[in-house]
Design an enzyme around this catalytic site. Structure first.
Site, short mmCIF file in Angstrom:
data_model
loop_
_atom_site.label_atom_id
_atom_site.label_comp_id
_atom_site.label_asym_id
_atom_site.label_seq_id
_atom_site.Cartn_x
_atom_site.Cartn_y
_atom_site.Cartn_z
N GLY A 28 0.83 -1.21 0.00
CA GLY A 28 0.00 0.00 0.00
C GLY A 28 0.86 1.25 0.00
O GLY A 28 2.10 1.17 0.03
N ASN A 29 0.23 2.41 -0.04
CA ASN A 29 0.99 3.66 -0.06
C ASN A 29 0.12 4.85 0.32
O ASN A 29 -1.11 4.77 0.28
CB ASN A 29 1.66 3.87 -1.43
CG ASN A 29 0.89 3.24 -2.56
OD1 ASN A 29 -0.15 3.74 -2.95
ND2 ASN A 29 1.37 2.11 -3.07
N GLY A 46 8.67 0.02 -1.55
CA GLY A 46 9.33 -1.14 -0.94
C GLY A 46 9.96 -0.94 0.42
O GLY A 46 10.83 -1.72 0.81
N SER A 74 6.79 5.70 -4.36
CA SER A 74 5.85 4.59 -4.54
C SER A 74 5.64 4.24 -6.02
O SER A 74 5.58 5.13 -6.87
CB SER A 74 4.51 5.00 -3.93
OG SER A 74 3.50 4.15 -4.38
N SER A 75 5.48 2.95 -6.28
CA SER A 75 5.23 2.48 -7.66
C SER A 75 3.87 2.98 -8.16
O SER A 75 3.61 2.96 -9.37
CB SER A 75 5.28 0.96 -7.72
OG SER A 75 4.35 0.41 -6.80
N GLU A 76 3.00 3.40 -7.23
CA GLU A 76 1.67 3.88 -7.63
C GLU A 76 1.61 5.42 -7.65
O GLU A 76 0.54 6.02 -7.55
CB GLU A 76 0.59 3.34 -6.69
CG GLU A 76 0.41 1.83 -6.76
CD GLU A 76 -0.13 1.31 -8.08
OE1 GLU A 76 -0.21 2.06 -9.06
OE2 GLU A 76 -0.49 0.11 -8.10
N HIS A 95 -3.79 4.15 -0.23
CA HIS A 95 -4.09 2.97 -1.05
C HIS A 95 -3.64 1.72 -0.30
O HIS A 95 -2.52 1.68 0.20
CB HIS A 95 -3.37 3.06 -2.39
CG HIS A 95 -3.27 1.75 -3.10
ND1 HIS A 95 -4.38 1.02 -3.46
CD2 HIS A 95 -2.21 1.01 -3.50
CE1 HIS A 95 -4.00 -0.10 -4.05
NE2 HIS A 95 -2.68 -0.13 -4.08
N HIS A 97 -4.34 -2.90 0.14
CA HIS A 97 -4.91 -4.16 -0.35
C HIS A 97 -5.70 -4.81 0.79
O HIS A 97 -5.72 -6.03 0.93
CB HIS A 97 -3.81 -5.10 -0.82
CG HIS A 97 -2.90 -4.48 -1.85
ND1 HIS A 97 -1.58 -4.83 -2.01
CD2 HIS A 97 -3.13 -3.50 -2.77
CE1 HIS A 97 -1.05 -4.11 -2.98
NE2 HIS A 97 -1.97 -3.29 -3.45
N TYR A 116 -24.58 2.23 7.04
CA TYR A 116 -24.48 3.68 6.80
C TYR A 116 -23.05 4.20 6.77
O TYR A 116 -22.78 5.27 6.21
CB TYR A 116 -25.33 4.45 7.83
CG TYR A 116 -24.71 4.56 9.20
CD1 TYR A 116 -24.98 3.62 10.19
CD2 TYR A 116 -23.84 5.61 9.51
CE1 TYR A 116 -24.40 3.71 11.44
CE2 TYR A 116 -23.26 5.72 10.76
CZ TYR A 116 -23.54 4.76 11.72
OH TYR A 116 -22.95 4.85 12.96
N HIS A 157 -7.44 -5.76 -7.26
CA HIS A 157 -6.25 -5.09 -6.73
C HIS A 157 -6.44 -4.60 -5.29
O HIS A 157 -5.77 -5.07 -4.39
CB HIS A 157 -5.88 -3.94 -7.69
CG HIS A 157 -4.62 -3.22 -7.30
ND1 HIS A 157 -3.83 -2.55 -8.22
CD2 HIS A 157 -4.01 -3.03 -6.10
CE1 HIS A 157 -2.79 -2.03 -7.59
NE2 HIS A 157 -2.88 -2.30 -6.32
N TYR A 210 -20.88 15.63 12.54
CA TYR A 210 -20.68 14.59 13.55
C TYR A 210 -19.36 14.80 14.29
O TYR A 210 -18.37 15.26 13.71
CB TYR A 210 -20.68 13.22 12.87
CG TYR A 210 -20.36 12.07 13.78
CD1 TYR A 210 -21.31 11.58 14.68
CD2 TYR A 210 -19.09 11.50 13.78
CE1 TYR A 210 -21.01 10.53 15.53
CE2 TYR A 210 -18.78 10.44 14.64
CZ TYR A 210 -19.74 9.97 15.50
OH TYR A 210 -19.45 8.95 16.35
ZN LIG Z 1 -1.61 -1.75 -4.82
#
Ligand SMILES: [Zn+2]
Length: 213
Positions: A28-29, A46, A74-76, A95, A97, A116, A157, A210
């Site tokens: 994730g990232n 990584g 990040s690769s993303e 992001h 998984h 909700y 993904h 809220y």
């Molecule tokens: Zn991913």
């Protein structure tokens, strides 16, 4: 060091992702946009969250050029930058998984209003079509699906969440994991009842006021 505060937040919320079982290892990232400085702090690729230090976090320009930091981002990075550019109302992207949301994404389903708390996204969580991780196509698919929602499932993904602050994007990831689990469990025993769009508009209004003001 540029964006020290944002780098510290990336480290802090990275650890929270691990503690909340939303990711493992270096998966994730996260990214945070400082719009005043016009710079983005993003997780390096990584690097284990529990070993990551603020100086490991990479600072990039909105077009992805590294301006501070020795590691590779990040690769993303593509969809992080695309979302922060496309959505002027957000400053943070998360992001993961996370298992239950990714289960729904692997069915290529949207996540409907089975509870909700889906209001952390909107009246549902839309689904972005599958494309290879790190690709421009994946970034394009997310932008085509997310609209004004604060989350988007990514087919086969994972999930991406956005917010005005990193805490909002993190909370959305955490709450939508619960909703995903409820959806999975209800589908196991029958057909879940889904809240109406009208009720989700009411929920959206209540969410605005809220908690501690
Ligand atoms: Zn991913």
């Amino acid at each position: 060091m540029k964006l020290l505060e944002e780098r510290q937040l990336i480290v802090e919320f990275g650890r929270k992702l691990i503690a909340s079982h939303l990711t493992t290892g270096s998966g994730g990232n996260l990214s945070i946009y400082n719009r005043k400085e016009n710079l983005i702090a993003i997780k390096p690729t990584g690097v284990d969250y529990l070993l990551m230090k603020p100086e490991d976090v990479v600072v990039v320009s909105p077009d992805g050029v590294t301006v501070d930091g020795k590691l590779k981002p990040s690769s993303e990075i593509r969809f992080h930058l695309a979302l922060l550019k496309y959505r002027q109302d957000i400053n943070a992207v998360v992001h993961t998984h996370q298992v239950y949301a990714t289960t729904i994404a692997c069915m290529n389903w949207e996540l409907p209003a089975v509870h909700y708390l889906v209001g952390y996204s909107g009246n549902k969580v839309p689904l972005a079509k599958y494309a290879t991780f790190g690709s421009q196509e994946l970034s394009d698919n997310i932008l085509a699906s997310i609209g004004k929602y604060n989350a988007c499932l990514m087919a086969n993904h994972g999930i991406v969440t956005v917010g005005p602050e990193i805490s909002a994007a993190f909370n959305a990831a955490e709450e939508l994991e619960l909703v995903s689990r409820l959806y999975y469990q209800t589908k196991c025993i029958g057909q879940p009842a889904i809240l109406s769009d009208e009720e989700m508009i009411t929920i959206g209004e209540k969410f605005k006021t809220y908690g501690q003001q």
